[in-house]
Design a protein around this motif. Structure first.
Motif, PDB file in Angstrom:
ATOM      1  N   GLU A  92      11.572  -2.689   4.286  1.00  0.00           N
ATOM      2  CA  GLU A  92      11.215  -2.398   5.687  1.00  0.00           C
ATOM      3  C   GLU A  92       9.951  -3.136   6.118  1.00  0.00           C
ATOM      4  O   GLU A  92       9.959  -3.828   7.137  1.00  0.00           O
ATOM      5  CB  GLU A  92      11.042  -0.888   5.893  1.00  0.00           C
ATOM      6  N   PRO A  93       8.844  -3.022   5.395  1.00  0.00           N
ATOM      7  CA  PRO A  93       7.650  -3.736   5.864  1.00  0.00           C
ATOM      8  C   PRO A  93       7.742  -5.245   5.688  1.00  0.00           C
ATOM      9  O   PRO A  93       7.268  -5.995   6.549  1.00  0.00           O
ATOM     10  CB  PRO A  93       6.527  -3.138   5.017  1.00  0.00           C
ATOM     11  N   PHE A  94       8.353  -5.722   4.596  1.00  0.00           N
ATOM     12  CA  PHE A  94       8.390  -7.168   4.379  1.00  0.00           C
ATOM     13  C   PHE A  94       9.296  -7.848   5.394  1.00  0.00           C
ATOM     14  O   PHE A  94       8.863  -8.735   6.143  1.00  0.00           O
ATOM     15  CB  PHE A  94       8.847  -7.494   2.952  1.00  0.00           C
ATOM     16  N   PHE A  95      10.554  -7.434   5.448  1.00  0.00           N
ATOM     17  CA  PHE A  95      11.468  -8.082   6.392  1.00  0.00           C
ATOM     18  C   PHE A  95      11.289  -7.546   7.805  1.00  0.00           C
ATOM     19  O   PHE A  95      11.653  -8.231   8.771  1.00  0.00           O
ATOM     20  CB  PHE A  95      12.914  -7.959   5.910  1.00  0.00           C
ATOM     21  N   GLY A  96      10.699  -6.360   7.945  1.00  0.00           N
ATOM     22  CA  GLY A  96      10.311  -5.923   9.279  1.00  0.00           C
ATOM     23  C   GLY A  96       9.298  -6.868   9.886  1.00  0.00           C
ATOM     24  O   GLY A  96       9.316  -7.145  11.087  1.00  0.00           O
ATOM     25  N   GLU A 113      11.232  -6.176  13.468  1.00  0.00           N
ATOM     26  CA  GLU A 113      11.845  -4.865  13.737  1.00  0.00           C
ATOM     27  C   GLU A 113      12.046  -4.172  12.403  1.00  0.00           C
ATOM     28  O   GLU A 113      12.613  -4.734  11.477  1.00  0.00           O
ATOM     29  CB  GLU A 113      13.148  -5.001  14.537  1.00  0.00           C
ATOM     30  N   ARG A 114      11.546  -2.956  12.277  1.00  0.00           N
ATOM     31  CA  ARG A 114      11.590  -2.223  11.014  1.00  0.00           C
ATOM     32  C   ARG A 114      12.864  -1.418  10.831  1.00  0.00           C
ATOM     33  O   ARG A 114      13.131  -0.905   9.741  1.00  0.00           O
ATOM     34  CB  ARG A 114      10.380  -1.288  10.887  1.00  0.00           C
ATOM     35  N   TRP A 119       0.838  -1.196   0.000  1.00  0.00           N
ATOM     36  CA  TRP A 119       0.000   0.000   0.000  1.00  0.00           C
ATOM     37  C   TRP A 119       0.876   1.250   0.000  1.00  0.00           C
ATOM     38  O   TRP A 119       1.710   1.455   0.868  1.00  0.00           O
ATOM     39  CB  TRP A 119      -0.912   0.027   1.221  1.00  0.00           C
ATOM     40  N   HIS A 120       0.677   2.079  -1.010  1.00  0.00           N
ATOM     41  CA  HIS A 120       1.403   3.349  -1.085  1.00  0.00           C
ATOM     42  C   HIS A 120       0.611   4.311  -1.959  1.00  0.00           C
ATOM     43  O   HIS A 120       0.127   3.945  -3.038  1.00  0.00           O
ATOM     44  CB  HIS A 120       2.804   3.147  -1.668  1.00  0.00           C
ATOM     45  N   ASP A 121       0.467   5.544  -1.472  1.00  0.00           N
ATOM     46  CA  ASP A 121      -0.162   6.619  -2.233  1.00  0.00           C
ATOM     47  C   ASP A 121      -1.573   6.236  -2.697  1.00  0.00           C
ATOM     48  O   ASP A 121      -1.947   6.443  -3.850  1.00  0.00           O
ATOM     49  CB  ASP A 121       0.709   6.987  -3.429  1.00  0.00           C
ATOM     50  N   GLY A 122      -2.336   5.653  -1.757  1.00  0.00           N
ATOM     51  CA  GLY A 122      -3.747   5.429  -2.011  1.00  0.00           C
ATOM     52  C   GLY A 122      -4.124   4.154  -2.738  1.00  0.00           C
ATOM     53  O   GLY A 122      -5.309   3.947  -3.055  1.00  0.00           O
ATOM     54  N   LYS A 123      -3.159   3.251  -3.009  1.00  0.00           N
ATOM     55  CA  LYS A 123      -3.518   2.004  -3.680  1.00  0.00           C
ATOM     56  C   LYS A 123      -2.451   0.944  -3.411  1.00  0.00           C
ATOM     57  O   LYS A 123      -1.363   1.240  -2.899  1.00  0.00           O
ATOM     58  CB  LYS A 123      -3.673   2.217  -5.181  1.00  0.00           C
ATOM     59  N   PHE A 124      -2.797  -0.290  -3.787  1.00  0.00           N
ATOM     60  CA  PHE A 124      -1.856  -1.396  -3.646  1.00  0.00           C
ATOM     61  C   PHE A 124      -1.041  -1.560  -4.922  1.00  0.00           C
ATOM     62  O   PHE A 124      -1.565  -1.456  -6.037  1.00  0.00           O
ATOM     63  CB  PHE A 124      -2.596  -2.709  -3.342  1.00  0.00           C
ATOM     64  N   HIS A 125       0.245  -1.844  -4.728  1.00  0.00           N
ATOM     65  CA  HIS A 125       1.170  -2.101  -5.821  1.00  0.00           C
ATOM     66  C   HIS A 125       1.698  -3.526  -5.668  1.00  0.00           C
ATOM     67  O   HIS A 125       2.060  -3.939  -4.562  1.00  0.00           O
ATOM     68  CB  HIS A 125       2.338  -1.111  -5.801  1.00  0.00           C
ATOM     69  N   GLY A 143       5.310   3.540   5.866  1.00  0.00           N
ATOM     70  CA  GLY A 143       6.023   3.738   7.115  1.00  0.00           C
ATOM     71  C   GLY A 143       5.110   3.854   8.314  1.00  0.00           C
ATOM     72  O   GLY A 143       3.883   4.032   8.180  1.00  0.00           O
ATOM     73  N   PRO A 144       5.670   3.777   9.521  1.00  0.00           N
ATOM     74  CA  PRO A 144       4.874   3.840  10.754  1.00  0.00           C
ATOM     75  C   PRO A 144       4.092   5.141  10.903  1.00  0.00           C
ATOM     76  O   PRO A 144       3.079   5.169  11.602  1.00  0.00           O
ATOM     77  CB  PRO A 144       5.923   3.686  11.860  1.00  0.00           C
ATOM     78  N   GLY A 145       4.552   6.208  10.255  1.00  0.00           N
ATOM     79  CA  GLY A 145       3.836   7.469  10.358  1.00  0.00           C
ATOM     80  C   GLY A 145       2.436   7.410   9.774  1.00  0.00           C
ATOM     81  O   GLY A 145       1.574   8.211  10.141  1.00  0.00           O
TER      82      GLY A 145
END
Length: 433
Positions: free
Chosen positions: A162-166, A171-172, A85-91, A300-302
């Motif tokens: 970051e999200p996949f291996f996090g 841990e991210r 998920w990024h910028d309003g849609k799934f890639h 990201g977490p934000g």
């Protein structure tokens, strides 16, 4: 008197018992809980199968291939890759080798640069080369530093790695060892990501079923280990003590050390840091996606606390009762102890999921939350075979667990085998020392 008493029937303890039994050594396996498996377990809630946190089996793990009958587990596979998920849609991030159609779509998606996409193929080739010993002998750095050196762009690291291996490391920040990262990337590339049809608990249950009757004793709480001139005495709450020529502590350091007051001067190295996670399990009427694929937060977490989501009933229909679906959302780095904090985090998770899936999320029923403060040992350093397994260096008491190897199913099973080999060497003169 038993030849060996193993304390703890997680995957490491089960692996140790199986190796000893195969060599003709009598072993007694003691478990404080009602069932074997340790951190690998499945609860049944309202007809749903809920794994203890989001867990998967990588079928390329060497020890898993050696010990498990995959056909009997009826493994159900995830689709290679992820939806980010990024910028309003799934890639769609697809494996270029195992999902060529998805890879073609990924190639045209502007979410990351062409150079990053080509670097994935180069990384895949690199991690598949050489022996395990050569891989784990390479210079070690953090996973983040390793990815930056490939090089991957900041966008590729933040939106995928970051999200996949996090979600794998829990841990991210990606401070996990680059050697362990390479190993896992090879495992993801060489085999399937799967779960047993009836939940992850089927893995330890299958291992336990291979043991001779009477080997595994559940609901047995060990309170101490005492060293005598010719044997070890294992004190058990509410039962007579057991005697054994050797003891294997298939427990994390702090738990094992609490039992060693009668063995003067010996101490198990403790886990320095644990990575945390919380998994929220939801019953839903309509699944947000119908593919057996992992969904990732590429913002990201934000953007919100959710790191990854999976519709587990799309992977294995047996995870949900007929007509229902199971969604599991994972949060990395948080495991609230207080119920009020756990519910506040769930509010934030639900608000985050609404950005992805819309107002239908309001109707999702929370089945259970799993806050796991001791989910995985942090893996800043990794070797193919960690040492030692003997406590005190002279034998008699041994230790095993994924914290002694790599924080994985592979590490737990390998650690149990290595402890058994040391026991066999010391008791019989056979096996690897």
């Amino acid at each position: 008197m038993s030849d060996v008493v193993i304390i703890g029937a997680g995957l490491a303890g089960l692996s140790c018992a199986l190796s000893l039994n195969a060599a003709g050594v009598q072993a007694t396996l003691l478990e404080a809980g009602e069932r074997p498996g340790g951190r690998v377990s499945t609860d049944i809630v309202d007809g749903f199968r809920l794994d203890r946190g989001f867990q998967v089996l990588l079928t390329a793990y060497p020890e898993a291939k050696r010990l498990l009958a995959y056909d009997a587990l009826q493994l159900k596979k995830f689709e290679p890759g992820a939806l980010v998920w990024h910028d309003g849609k799934f890639h769609r991030f697809a494996d270029p080798v195992r999902n060529p159609a998805g890879a073609a779509q990924f190639l045209l998606d502007p979410i990351v640069s062409l150079a990053d996409k080509l670097s994935v193929a180069k990384l895949r080739a690199r991690v598949q080369a050489g022996t395990w010993e050569e891989m784990f002998g390479r210079p070690e750095k953090t996973t983040r530093a390793y990815l930056q050196a490939v090089p991957f762009s900041a966008h590729m690291i933040e939106r995928f790695f970051e999200p996949f291996f996090g979600g794998v490391f829990l841990e991210r920040e990606l401070v996990t060892s680059s050697r362990f990262f390479e190993f896992l990337f090879r495992m993801f590339s060489a085999g399937d990501t799967a779960v047993p049809a009836a939940g992850m608990q089927e893995i330890p249950l299958q291992l336990a079923a291979k043991l001779p009757a009477g080997t595994l004793m559940t609901c047995v709480r060990v309170t101490g280990v005492t060293r005598n001139p010719e044997f070890f005495a294992i004190a058990i709450d509410g039962r007579e003590s057991l005697e054994a020529r050797a003891v294997v502590l298939a427990l994390a350091g702090s738990e094992g050390n609490a039992l060693l007051t009668g063995v003067g001067g010996w101490s198990i190295p403790d886990v320095r840091a644990w990575n945390q996670t919380t998994a929220y399990c939801y019953a839903v009427e309509q699944p947000p996606v119908d593919e057996p694929i992992i969904l990732l937060n590429g913002e990201g977490p934000g953007a919100g606390p959710v790191n990854n989501v999976a519709v587990m009933s799309a992977v294995s229909p047996g995870y949900a009762p007929p007509g229902a679906h199971l969604v599991v959302a994972g949060v990395v780095g948080e495991a609230p102890r207080e119920n009020a904090a756990l519910l506040r985090l769930e509010d934030a998770v639900r608000a985050h999921l609404k950005k992805w899936f819309g107002p239908a999320v309001d109707s999702w029923k929370l089945l259970k939350a799993y806050p796991l403060a001791r989910a995985l040992p942090q893996q800043r350093h990794a070797e193919w075979e960690q040492a030692p397994v003997r406590l005190g260096g002279s034998g008699g008491v041994y230790m095993c667990g994924d914290y002694r190897e790599t924080a994985s199913i592979q590490g737990a099973l390998a650690s149990g085998r290595r402890a058994a080999e040391a026991v066999l060497h010391d008791l019989t003169g056979k096996g690897n020392g």
